[in-house]
Motif scaffolding. Structure first.
Motif, PDB file in Angstrom:
ATOM      1  N   UNK A   1       0.765  -1.177  -0.033  1.00 20.20           N
ATOM      2  CA  UNK A   1      -0.073  -0.091  -0.058  1.00 20.20           C
ATOM      3  C   UNK A   1       0.883   1.296  -0.022  1.00 20.20           C
ATOM      4  N   UNK A   2       0.401   2.213  -0.903  1.00 17.77           N
ATOM      5  CA  UNK A   2       1.005   3.397  -0.893  1.00 17.77           C
ATOM      6  C   UNK A   2       0.160   4.679  -0.881  1.00 17.77           C
ATOM      7  N   UNK A   3       0.244   5.518   0.303  1.00 24.46           N
ATOM      8  CA  UNK A   3      -0.440   6.474   0.725  1.00 24.46           C
ATOM      9  C   UNK A   3       0.184   7.934   0.048  1.00 24.46           C
ATOM     10  N   UNK A   4      -0.899   8.756  -0.379  1.00 23.55           N
ATOM     11  CA  UNK A   4      -0.380   9.956  -1.010  1.00 23.55           C
ATOM     12  C   UNK A   4      -0.784  11.194  -0.187  1.00 23.55           C
ATOM     13  N   UNK A   5       0.098  12.249   0.133  1.00 21.43           N
ATOM     14  CA  UNK A   5      -0.500  13.212   0.758  1.00 21.43           C
ATOM     15  C   UNK A   5      -1.488  13.958  -0.025  1.00 21.43           C
ATOM     16  N   UNK A   6      -2.605  14.650   0.389  1.00 28.30           N
ATOM     17  CA  UNK A   6      -3.414  15.192  -0.434  1.00 28.30           C
ATOM     18  C   UNK A   6      -4.782  15.092  -0.134  1.00 28.30           C
ATOM     19  N   UNK A   7      -5.671  15.490  -0.963  1.00 31.66           N
ATOM     20  CA  UNK A   7      -7.140  15.151  -1.095  1.00 31.66           C
ATOM     21  C   UNK A   7      -7.789  14.745  -2.181  1.00 31.66           C
ATOM     22  N   UNK A   8      -8.972  13.706  -2.365  1.00 31.14           N
ATOM     23  CA  UNK A   8      -9.360  13.283  -3.645  1.00 31.14           C
ATOM     24  C   UNK A   8     -10.274  14.376  -4.308  1.00 31.14           C
ATOM     25  N   UNK A   9     -10.670  15.250  -3.686  1.00 31.67           N
ATOM     26  CA  UNK A   9     -11.551  16.617  -4.525  1.00 31.67           C
ATOM     27  C   UNK A   9     -10.374  17.605  -4.981  1.00 31.67           C
ATOM     28  N   UNK A  10      -9.348  17.398  -4.747  1.00 28.38           N
ATOM     29  CA  UNK A  10      -8.250  18.607  -5.187  1.00 28.38           C
ATOM     30  C   UNK A  10      -7.194  18.035  -6.064  1.00 28.38           C
ATOM     31  N   UNK A  11      -7.371  18.200  -7.265  1.00 27.10           N
ATOM     32  CA  UNK A  11      -6.342  18.032  -8.178  1.00 27.10           C
ATOM     33  C   UNK A  11      -4.869  18.647  -7.924  1.00 27.10           C
ATOM     34  N   UNK A  12      -4.742  19.649  -7.289  1.00 29.89           N
ATOM     35  CA  UNK A  12      -3.841  20.249  -7.167  1.00 29.89           C
ATOM     36  C   UNK A  12      -2.707  19.483  -6.020  1.00 29.89           C
TER      37      UNK A  12
END
Length: 233
Positions: A145-156
């Motif tokens: 599993x690889x987690x990524x910083x950020x939000x699903x609704x924020x393309x930036x």
């Protein structure tokens, strides 16, 4: 993101015959339990802990920062469970948040890796161990599993540096376990059976990501071929 219980299809877990190691079969040697099973399972006997090197990482350049022991399960992959999936997650928060909750024993979940927006990678669980990240026990046992910083609704959230770093990370995992680089074997959390998660969401560029993973996996091979050609010349 917690691990669901239930029998996992097609896994190579501890079989009923292997459990007999605690009884008469152990005394009888390998009459029932095969030698390779003994080699894999000796450390599962009570009081035995498989030797680990503190701070060791599987991915070059990753920074080790350990998840809570309550958020993963000790294993010996791919000997006991074959690895054939990479699962992509999005934190719904920042990098520091992911590290903090994965270190929290009450959280009940963690991924093997966390990728920051600038491409920095933290490894929190060894690939040979089972991380509680997919919400499905069988998929936990067969995946990284690889987690990524950020939000699903924020393309930036999904920067060039993040895509490139994550792609190199996934390419290395695919190389180590001979995983095909395609959308059947590199999936989002949303695609795990039984999950209620939506990550990585509609803004994750799957076409771009798979292209980058393929390019990263091919790069060492091309470099080797180039070196050989130069040597022959």
């Amino acid at each position: 993101m917690g691990e669901s219980e239930g029998q996992k299809p097609g896994s190579r877990g501890v079989s009923r015959r292997a459990l007999l190691i605690g009884g008469g079969v152990a005394a009888a040697g390998t009459a029932v339990l095969a030698r390779d099973d003994l080699g894999r399972l000796w450390w599962r006997m009570p009081g035995v802990v498989k030797r680990r090197k503190e701070g060791e990482v599987d991915a070059k350049g990753a920074q080790w920062t350990a998840a809570s022991d309550y958020n993963w399960r000790r294993a010996d992959r791919p000997d006991d469970y074959g690895i054939d999936r990479v699962i992509i997650h999005v934190v719904q928060g920042g990098y520091a948040t992911a590290l903090r909750v994965f270190k929290d024993p009450s959280h009940g979940a963690a991924t093997h890796y966390v990728v920051r927006k600038d491409g920095h990678v933290a490894q929190m669980i060894r690939e040979l161990d089972v991380a509680f990240h997919a919400g499905n026990r069988g998929y936990n046992e067969r995946s990284v599993g690889i987690e990524h910083e950020g939000f699903v609704d924020d393309k930036s959230s999904f920067t060039d540096a993040m895509y490139a770093s994550s792609a190199r990370l996934t390419a290395g995992i695919c190389e180590r376990y001979d995983i095909p680089v395609d959308r059947e074997h590199i999936i989002g959390h949303v695609e795990v059976p039984g999950t209620d998660h939506t990550d990585p969401g509609p803004h994750w560029d799957w076409d771009r990501y798979i292209r980058l993973v393929r390019a990263a996996r091919a790069a060492p091979r091309k470099a080797t071929e180039k070196a050989r050609a130069q040597g022959a010349g």
